[in-house]
Design a protein around this motif. Sequence first.
Motif, PDB file in Angstrom:
ATOM      1  N   UNK A 171      -2.177  -9.278  19.305  1.00  0.00           N
ATOM      2  CA  UNK A 171      -2.965  -7.438  19.441  1.00  0.00           C
ATOM      3  C   UNK A 171      -1.597  -6.821  20.272  1.00  0.00           C
ATOM      4  N   UNK A 172      -1.710  -6.875  21.563  1.00  0.00           N
ATOM      5  CA  UNK A 172      -0.760  -5.769  22.046  1.00  0.00           C
ATOM      6  C   UNK A 172       0.650  -5.590  21.434  1.00  0.00           C
ATOM      7  N   UNK A 173       1.099  -6.621  21.063  1.00  0.00           N
ATOM      8  CA  UNK A 173       2.874  -6.926  20.397  1.00  0.00           C
ATOM      9  C   UNK A 173       2.676  -5.536  19.112  1.00  0.00           C
ATOM     10  N   UNK A 174       1.052  -5.633  18.994  1.00  0.00           N
ATOM     11  CA  UNK A 174       1.540  -5.217  17.325  1.00  0.00           C
ATOM     12  C   UNK A 174       1.363  -3.692  17.593  1.00  0.00           C
ATOM     13  N   UNK A 175      -0.081  -3.727  18.447  1.00  0.00           N
ATOM     14  CA  UNK A 175       0.052  -2.254  19.158  1.00  0.00           C
ATOM     15  C   UNK A 175       1.664  -1.314  19.402  1.00  0.00           C
ATOM     16  N   UNK A 176       2.494  -1.929  19.819  1.00  0.00           N
ATOM     17  CA  UNK A 176       3.397  -1.276  20.744  1.00  0.00           C
ATOM     18  C   UNK A 176       3.919  -0.898  19.501  1.00  0.00           C
ATOM     19  N   UNK A 177       4.280  -2.150  17.887  1.00  0.00           N
ATOM     20  CA  UNK A 177       5.187  -2.199  16.804  1.00  0.00           C
ATOM     21  C   UNK A 177       4.792  -0.692  15.917  1.00  0.00           C
ATOM     22  N   UNK A 178       3.270  -0.693  16.344  1.00  0.00           N
ATOM     23  CA  UNK A 178       2.420   0.324  15.833  1.00  0.00           C
ATOM     24  C   UNK A 178       3.464   1.519  16.300  1.00  0.00           C
ATOM     25  N   UNK A 179       3.198   1.857  17.452  1.00  0.00           N
ATOM     26  CA  UNK A 179       3.687   2.959  18.328  1.00  0.00           C
ATOM     27  C   UNK A 179       5.479   3.540  17.529  1.00  0.00           C
ATOM     28  N   UNK A 180       6.179   2.436  17.736  1.00  0.00           N
ATOM     29  CA  UNK A 180       7.405   2.615  17.316  1.00  0.00           C
ATOM     30  C   UNK A 180       7.416   3.028  15.445  1.00  0.00           C
ATOM     31  N   UNK A 181       7.061   2.370  14.878  1.00  0.00           N
ATOM     32  CA  UNK A 181       6.513   2.994  13.675  1.00  0.00           C
ATOM     33  C   UNK A 181       5.951   4.431  13.275  1.00  0.00           C
ATOM     34  N   UNK A 185      -2.239 -11.477  13.984  1.00  0.00           N
ATOM     35  CA  UNK A 185      -3.693 -11.855  14.324  1.00  0.00           C
ATOM     36  C   UNK A 185      -4.244 -10.504  14.512  1.00  0.00           C
ATOM     37  N   UNK A 186      -5.451 -10.220  14.720  1.00  0.00           N
ATOM     38  CA  UNK A 186      -6.366  -9.054  14.888  1.00  0.00           C
ATOM     39  C   UNK A 186      -6.403  -8.697  14.040  1.00  0.00           C
ATOM     40  N   UNK A 187      -6.256  -6.811  14.243  1.00  0.00           N
ATOM     41  CA  UNK A 187      -5.838  -6.018  13.240  1.00  0.00           C
ATOM     42  C   UNK A 187      -4.775  -6.249  12.440  1.00  0.00           C
ATOM     43  N   UNK A 188      -3.953  -6.686  13.015  1.00  0.00           N
ATOM     44  CA  UNK A 188      -2.153  -6.854  12.176  1.00  0.00           C
ATOM     45  C   UNK A 188      -2.722  -7.242  11.411  1.00  0.00           C
ATOM     46  N   UNK A 189      -3.214  -8.070  11.148  1.00  0.00           N
ATOM     47  CA  UNK A 189      -3.563  -9.619   9.464  1.00  0.00           C
ATOM     48  C   UNK A 189      -4.806  -8.881   9.201  1.00  0.00           C
ATOM     49  N   UNK A 190      -6.162  -7.459   8.648  1.00  0.00           N
ATOM     50  CA  UNK A 190      -6.238  -6.392   8.054  1.00  0.00           C
ATOM     51  C   UNK A 190      -5.512  -5.882   7.413  1.00  0.00           C
ATOM     52  N   UNK A 191      -4.155  -5.512   8.237  1.00  0.00           N
ATOM     53  CA  UNK A 191      -3.389  -4.524   7.512  1.00  0.00           C
ATOM     54  C   UNK A 191      -2.710  -5.341   7.318  1.00  0.00           C
ATOM     55  N   UNK A 192      -2.629  -6.565   6.709  1.00  0.00           N
ATOM     56  CA  UNK A 192      -1.859  -7.187   6.363  1.00  0.00           C
ATOM     57  C   UNK A 192      -2.832  -7.460   4.410  1.00  0.00           C
ATOM     58  N   UNK A 193      -3.985  -7.887   4.943  1.00  0.00           N
ATOM     59  CA  UNK A 193      -4.505  -7.861   3.829  1.00  0.00           C
ATOM     60  C   UNK A 193      -5.262  -7.058   2.928  1.00  0.00           C
ATOM     61  N   UNK A 194      -4.363  -5.259   3.586  1.00  0.00           N
ATOM     62  CA  UNK A 194      -5.317  -4.741   2.361  1.00  0.00           C
ATOM     63  C   UNK A 194      -3.942  -4.133   2.054  1.00  0.00           C
ATOM     64  N   UNK A 195      -2.359  -4.676   2.481  1.00  0.00           N
ATOM     65  CA  UNK A 195      -1.374  -4.476   2.001  1.00  0.00           C
ATOM     66  C   UNK A 195      -0.605  -4.759   0.726  1.00  0.00           C
ATOM     67  N   UNK A 196      -2.077  -6.144   0.198  1.00  0.00           N
ATOM     68  CA  UNK A 196      -1.610  -6.656  -1.588  1.00  0.00           C
ATOM     69  C   UNK A 196      -0.205  -7.755  -0.894  1.00  0.00           C
ATOM     70  N   UNK A 197      -0.542  -8.664  -2.089  1.00  0.00           N
ATOM     71  CA  UNK A 197       0.446  -9.757  -2.557  1.00  0.00           C
ATOM     72  C   UNK A 197       1.577  -9.716  -3.564  1.00  0.00           C
ATOM     73  N   UNK A 198       2.256  -8.212  -2.292  1.00  0.00           N
ATOM     74  CA  UNK A 198       3.943  -8.943  -2.992  1.00  0.00           C
ATOM     75  C   UNK A 198       5.199  -9.372  -1.874  1.00  0.00           C
ATOM     76  N   UNK A 199       5.633  -9.743  -2.551  1.00  0.00           N
ATOM     77  CA  UNK A 199       6.861 -10.810  -2.400  1.00  0.00           C
ATOM     78  C   UNK A 199       7.802 -10.295  -1.334  1.00  0.00           C
ATOM     79  N   UNK A 200       7.888 -10.684  -0.292  1.00  0.00           N
ATOM     80  CA  UNK A 200       9.246 -10.446   0.231  1.00  0.00           C
ATOM     81  C   UNK A 200      10.093  -9.364   0.267  1.00  0.00           C
ATOM     82  N   UNK A 201      11.089 -10.169  -0.924  1.00  0.00           N
ATOM     83  CA  UNK A 201      12.249  -9.550  -1.774  1.00  0.00           C
ATOM     84  C   UNK A 201      11.311  -8.041  -2.059  1.00  0.00           C
ATOM     85  N   UNK A 202      10.396  -7.757  -2.925  1.00  0.00           N
ATOM     86  CA  UNK A 202      10.368  -6.530  -3.097  1.00  0.00           C
ATOM     87  C   UNK A 202      10.038  -5.291  -2.294  1.00  0.00           C
TER      88      UNK A 202
END
Length: 909
Positions: free
Chosen positions: A615-625, A672-689
Motif C-alpha cells: 500500500x505504501x509502495x503504490x502510494x509513492x508510485x502514485x505520487x510519482x505519476x 494489493x489493496x487499492x492497487x488491485x482495485x485500480x487494476x481491475x478497473x483498468x480492464x483486461x488488456x494485454x501488456x503488449x498493447x
Amino acid sequence: MEDAEDKSEAGQKDDAGAKSTDTMDIDASSKSTVKAKKGKIIKRRGKKSSIVFPKFVLLVAANLLVPIALYIFGTGFFPYKPLLPGLAVYGESEYGFPPAAPFDRVVFMVVDALRSDFVYSPRSGFEYTQSLIRNGVALPFTAHATSPTVTMPRIKAITTGSIPSFLDVILNIDEGDETSSLASQDTWLAQMKAKNSGKLLLYGDDTWLKLFPSFFDRADGTSSFFVADFTEVDNNVTRHIPGELDNDDWNTMVLHFLGLDHIGHKGGPRSTNMLPKQIEMDGIVKQIYTAIESNAHLQSTLLILLGDHGMNDAGNHGGSAPGETSPALVFISPKLANLRRSFQAPLDFQDDFKYYSVVEQSDLAPTLAALLGFPTPRNNLGAFIQDFLPFWSSDTDRLQILMRNAEQILAIVTATFGTEMFHSSTGSEPCSQTGTEVEELACRWRRLKDAATNMGTKQVESNEAWTVQMLEWLRDAQGLMSSMASNYDIPRLVIGHIAAILATLLSLVAAYQNVGVISTAAVPLTLITSAYGVMMFASSYVEEEHHFWYYTTTTWLAYLSWRGFNGTSKSRVGHLAAVLVASVTLRIIKGWNQTGQKFAGNPDIVKLILNPQPGLLWTLISIAYLWLHRELLQGFDGFPSSITVAGSTGLILVAFTFKLAFTNEDAPELVAGFARSLLDISGDVSLFIRAQAVFVGLAVAASGVIYLILAKKRTSTRVSAVETLHHLYTLLAITQSRATNVPLFLLFDILFKFVAAQSLTLTELTITSLLLQYASFFALGGTNAISSIDLSSAYNGVRDFDVVAVGILTFVSNWAAPVYWATATNVLLVRKSKLVGEKAVFGRHVTLLTVFTAASVAFVMAACAALRTHLFIWTVFSPKYLYCAAWTIGQHLVVNVGLGGVLYWLGRY
C-alpha cells in the motif's frame, strides 16, 4: 579546468541558474557583463581562431579512438579458443573392444536455473524426485558450473565437456547470432547423431537450435528472453512429451524448461510462484519415469534432470556466487537400482548449496559417452563420474573406460605442453619433488600407463588402488587445463591499451584548448579519475564499486553545500534547509537497494519497508505519476488547455495502468489493496498493447515538442522545451524500471532542484553530473556482475526478438537513472549557455566527460591485462570490462554525446 567565463560566473550572486531561461530576468549590470564577456570571447576567438578546428578534431578523434580501443583489446582478451576438429572415433586399443553401454537412449531434461536446493532441500517441490533418490533409482549430484553462469556457455560445457569462452555472455543475449554454433564441434549430441540409432528431438529453449543448427529431426523452440512468461513457455514443451514417449524412432530427447528461471528473474528464489513451478517440473519427471517403467521400448532409457546454472538471492545469474554455480544434477533410471545406492532425501539446507557429491558440468560428456556407448568428444576436459563404474563388473571394462577418458584428455594436454615428457621412457626413475605441475602430471601418467599395461597380473586390490589414482589424475589434469585462463592475443592487448592511452592524451589536450588554463578546478576531476583507476586493480573494490561513488558523491555535494554558504544572495537559513533536505534525500537513495556482492542480500528500504507494505509502495508510485502529470501540464501549457489536459492525463493514465498490469505479472504479491482495485478497473488488456500505447504516446508528445521548437513556437510559458523532453524521458525511465524503483525518481528530482539552485561553474556541473550518473546506477540495484542485468522489461511492447529493440529497452532498463541525469544535465547546460551567451558550453562539458571516460577505459584495460592470470579474472575483471564498454559506448557516446548533443541543440535552437 576553468575558463574566464566560469570565473566571472562564479562571482555572480543571483540564482538565475535555477530558473528557466524562458522567464529569466537579467538586470542591467548583468546584461552589460554578458555583453562585455561576448566582446572578450569574440576578441579571444579572433586571436586563437587557428586552433578552433584542431581542438574539435582532437575531441572527435578521442571519442572515436575509445570504441576502437575497446574492440581491439576485447578481441585479444576474449578470443575463441582453437578446438580439435572432427568427431572422435573408437580406435584400436590394447584393451579390446569398448565395453557394452547400459543405455541406448536419453531424455535430457534441463530446468533452467535449477539450483541444487530446489531439488534436494526440505523446501523443495520435487517430492517425487526425492522419493526416487531414497529408493535408489536416482543418483543425485551437485554439478559445479563455472562462470559465466548463463545458458549458452553452460550448454557448451555440458555438451562438449570443454570450457567455453567468456565472450559467450554477449552471444547469449543476441538470439540472432550464429557464430557460436557447435555444428562443426564434437559433442555428445553429434556422437548420438553419428550412431544413427534414432532421431534427435528438441523442445524448449531455442538456444539449442542456434548452437546445433539442422541437428534436430523434430523441434519446437521457444525464446528464452520473454521473462514475464512463466506458463506458456513451459506448456509449449510439455505438450509434446506424451506423444514422443509413445514414439520409438528417437534416441535423444532434449527438453529445456524456462519458466523457473523466469520466475527467478522476476521475483527471486523465494517468489510465491517458485514452489508451484517446482511441483510442475516434478510432475514431468514422474510422467517420464512412469513411461520408462511401463514401455518396453524405453526400458534402456536414461533420464537426466539438471539445471544449466543456479541463481543468486536476487534471482539472477551470470556470476560466481555459490547459488549461481550450484545447479542440481540427477540421473534417473530403474537400472540404477543395480548400483545398490540410496541416499537420504531431502537434506538439510546447505548455505554453500553443495548437496551430495560435487562434480563438474563438463564431467557429463565422458560419463554419457560410456553410459550410451560412444567415444568421448575430442575437446572434452571432463572426468568420468566414478559412481557409475559398478555398471561394469569386469575390471578390464572399468580400466578401459578410464584409460580412454585419460588418453582423450592427454591429447589436449600434450597439444598444449608437448609430448616428450609424457611418453619418454623413465624406467624406475622417481618423480622429482621440485618439478612443475605439468612434470608431476607427466610422471604420474607414465606410472599409471605402465601399471595399466600389467594390470592383468595384479590382484583386485591393486586394480582398485589404480582406479583411485587414475581418477585423481583425471581431476588434476582437468584442473590444470581448466585453470589456463585463455590464449590471450598479447599484441592486440597492447595495441588496444595504447589506443586508449592515446585517446586519453588527446582528450586532455582538447580539454586544455576547449576549457581553458589548468587551475584548481581540475583537481576534483583529477582525483576522482585517479582514485577510480587505482581501484580497478583490486577485485573487492570492483565488486563493491558503489561505495566509491556513494562516498565521493556525498563528499562532493557537501563541498558544494559548504561553498554555497559564501557569496550567495539567499538566506543562510534557507540554504541550510535545502542542504539538509538534499543530504537526507541522498542518504535515502543510497539505502534504497542493497547492491554489490558481499552484502547483496542484506536488508534495504525495498526489502524492509516497501515489499511488506505494498500500500505504501503504490502510494509513492502514485505520487510519482501525479508529479509527472503536473510537470507535463506545465510543459504543454502553450497548447490549448483541452489538448494539454487530455493528452497529459491520457499518457499518465496509460503509463500508470501499464505499470500496474506489468507488476501484477512480475510480482503479483506487490499489487494489493487499492492497487488491485485500480487494476481491475483498468480492464483486461494485454501488456503488449499497454506498452505500445505508452511508447506511441511518448513518441507523439516528444515529436510535438520538437516540432514546436523547430517552428520557433513556445511549448510552455513556464518551463523550457528541453525540460519537457526531460520529463517525457523520466516517464519512459519509470516505465522501464521495476515498480519498487519508481519512487527513486521523485528523490532524483529533489536532488536535481538542489543542484539547479547552486551557482556552479561548468567544471563543477560536469563533475556533479558524472557522480550522480554513476551513483544512481548503483542505487537502482546495478552492479559489476553479469547477474545483475535486469531483463524483466526488455520485451515491453515487443512481440518477437529484435536485437535492436531489445538491446535499447535492456539498456534503458539498466541505465534508466544515469540517462535521467544526462538529460537533466542538459537542461542546466542550456540554462548556463543562455545565461553567459556562449554556445560552446556543451562542447566543453563533453570534453571533460571524455577525459574521464578515456582514462577509465585505459585503467580497466591495464587492470585486465596485468591481472589476466588472477583467480577472479573471469568472475570480476572480465565482467567489469564488459560494463566499462557499456558505460563508454552506451552512456557516454550514445547518451551523453549523442542524445545530449541533440537536446542541447534543441534547447539552443
